[in-house]
Scaffold this active site. Sequence first.
Site, PDB file in Angstrom:
ATOM      1  N   ASP A 143      -4.604   7.018  10.041  1.00  0.00           N
ATOM      2  CA  ASP A 143      -4.304   5.680  10.560  1.00  0.00           C
ATOM      3  C   ASP A 143      -2.894   5.602  11.143  1.00  0.00           C
ATOM      4  O   ASP A 143      -2.529   4.601  11.757  1.00  0.00           O
ATOM      5  CB  ASP A 143      -4.494   4.612   9.476  1.00  0.00           C
ATOM      6  CG  ASP A 143      -3.601   4.833   8.258  1.00  0.00           C
ATOM      7  OD1 ASP A 143      -2.680   5.669   8.303  1.00  0.00           O
ATOM      8  OD2 ASP A 143      -3.836   4.159   7.228  1.00  0.00           O
ATOM      9  N   ASN A 169       3.501  -5.741   5.736  1.00  0.00           N
ATOM     10  CA  ASN A 169       2.268  -6.418   6.152  1.00  0.00           C
ATOM     11  C   ASN A 169       2.555  -7.763   6.809  1.00  0.00           C
ATOM     12  O   ASN A 169       1.803  -8.201   7.682  1.00  0.00           O
ATOM     13  CB  ASN A 169       1.341  -6.597   4.949  1.00  0.00           C
ATOM     14  CG  ASN A 169       0.734  -5.285   4.490  1.00  0.00           C
ATOM     15  OD1 ASN A 169       0.277  -4.490   5.301  1.00  0.00           O
ATOM     16  ND2 ASN A 169       0.748  -5.042   3.187  1.00  0.00           N
ATOM     17  N   HIS A 206      -0.065   5.146   6.814  1.00  0.00           N
ATOM     18  CA  HIS A 206       0.110   5.485   5.403  1.00  0.00           C
ATOM     19  C   HIS A 206       0.425   6.974   5.223  1.00  0.00           C
ATOM     20  O   HIS A 206      -0.290   7.823   5.761  1.00  0.00           O
ATOM     21  CB  HIS A 206      -1.148   5.113   4.618  1.00  0.00           C
ATOM     22  CG  HIS A 206      -1.428   3.645   4.636  1.00  0.00           C
ATOM     23  ND1 HIS A 206      -2.295   3.053   5.524  1.00  0.00           N
ATOM     24  CD2 HIS A 206      -0.922   2.640   3.875  1.00  0.00           C
ATOM     25  CE1 HIS A 206      -2.330   1.741   5.317  1.00  0.00           C
ATOM     26  NE2 HIS A 206      -1.506   1.474   4.324  1.00  0.00           N
ATOM     27  N   GLY A 228      -2.315  -3.990   0.879  1.00  0.00           N
ATOM     28  CA  GLY A 228      -2.497  -5.221   1.639  1.00  0.00           C
ATOM     29  C   GLY A 228      -1.590  -6.355   1.214  1.00  0.00           C
ATOM     30  O   GLY A 228      -1.666  -7.456   1.783  1.00  0.00           O
ATOM     31  N   SER A 242       0.811  -1.220   0.000  1.00  0.00           N
ATOM     32  CA  SER A 242       0.000   0.000   0.000  1.00  0.00           C
ATOM     33  C   SER A 242       0.846   1.272   0.000  1.00  0.00           C
ATOM     34  O   SER A 242       0.387   2.322  -0.462  1.00  0.00           O
ATOM     35  CB  SER A 242      -0.929   0.003   1.218  1.00  0.00           C
ATOM     36  OG  SER A 242      -0.178  -0.128   2.424  1.00  0.00           O
TER      37      SER A 242
END
Length: 247
Positions: A223, A140, A226, A112, A74
Site C-alpha cells: 500500500d 489519519n 505501512h 485507523g 496503525s
Amino acid sequence: MNLAQNNQLVSILLNSIPHKILKFCYFIMLCMVMVSCGNNNNKQTDKDKDDTVVEETENSETTDNKTILFFGDSITAGYGLETTDDAYPAVVQQKIDSLDLNYTVVNSGVSGETSAGGRSRIDWILNQDIEIFLLELGANDGLRGVPLSETRNNLQAIITAVKQKDPSTKIILAGMELPPNMGQDYTSGFRTMYAELAKKNDVVFIPFILKDVGGIAELNQSDGIHPTVKGHEIIANTVWEYLKPLL
C-alpha cells in the site's frame, strides 16, 4: 558390681530422696524440655520469616516494572504484519530487555485511529500508571483532510489529560508528514503543528517517526503506507534515540 546390683542401688537411692524433692526435679526437667522446644520453634519461625522476606523481594522485583505506553494508530499497531512482535514497540521492548531494564512496553495502537478517536479513549487508557507516554497520532487526520485546528486541539487534549493524571509522566510526541498531494499549505501546516505542540508542552519531540522509512518502497508494504518488518526495525531505532535517555 554387676548390672542387677547397679539397678538395685539406683532404686534404693531414688527411694531415699524425699518425694517433694523428686517432684521438683521432674518439674525442672520438664521446663528445660519445654524451653528447648520453644527455642527450636523460634528458630524455625525466624527461618520462615527470612524465606518470606526473600520471596516478597523477588516478587517485588518481578512486578516493579514501569510502563512505557505507545498510543497510536496503525503504524504503532503494526498493521499488515504477521505478528505484533514485529511492530516497532515490540522491537523497542527487545532493546530494553537486552539492557535488563525494568520497563514494560504496552502497545496501544489502533489501526485507523484518528486524533479524535484517541481523545475519546485516553481516559480509559490512563487507568494504569504510566512512566513514559509516546503519542503517535494524526496521520489519519491528515490523509482525510481534517482541519488542522481540530487535530491540534485533539492532540493537545490528550497531552493535557496525561499531564493531569500524573505530572511526572514523561511524554514523547511523534511527528508525522503527509504526501505532497495534500497541498503545500496543508502539509506544511501539518508538519509545523507537531513542532509547535512539542514546544508549547515542553515534551520530547521526534520530528518524523517514519524517518528513513516513509516513501521508500522496499521498506513499506504494497500500500506504500505501512512499514514492513525491516521498516519497523528502523522506526524502533529512531524511537530508541529519543527514548533511551529517559530510561
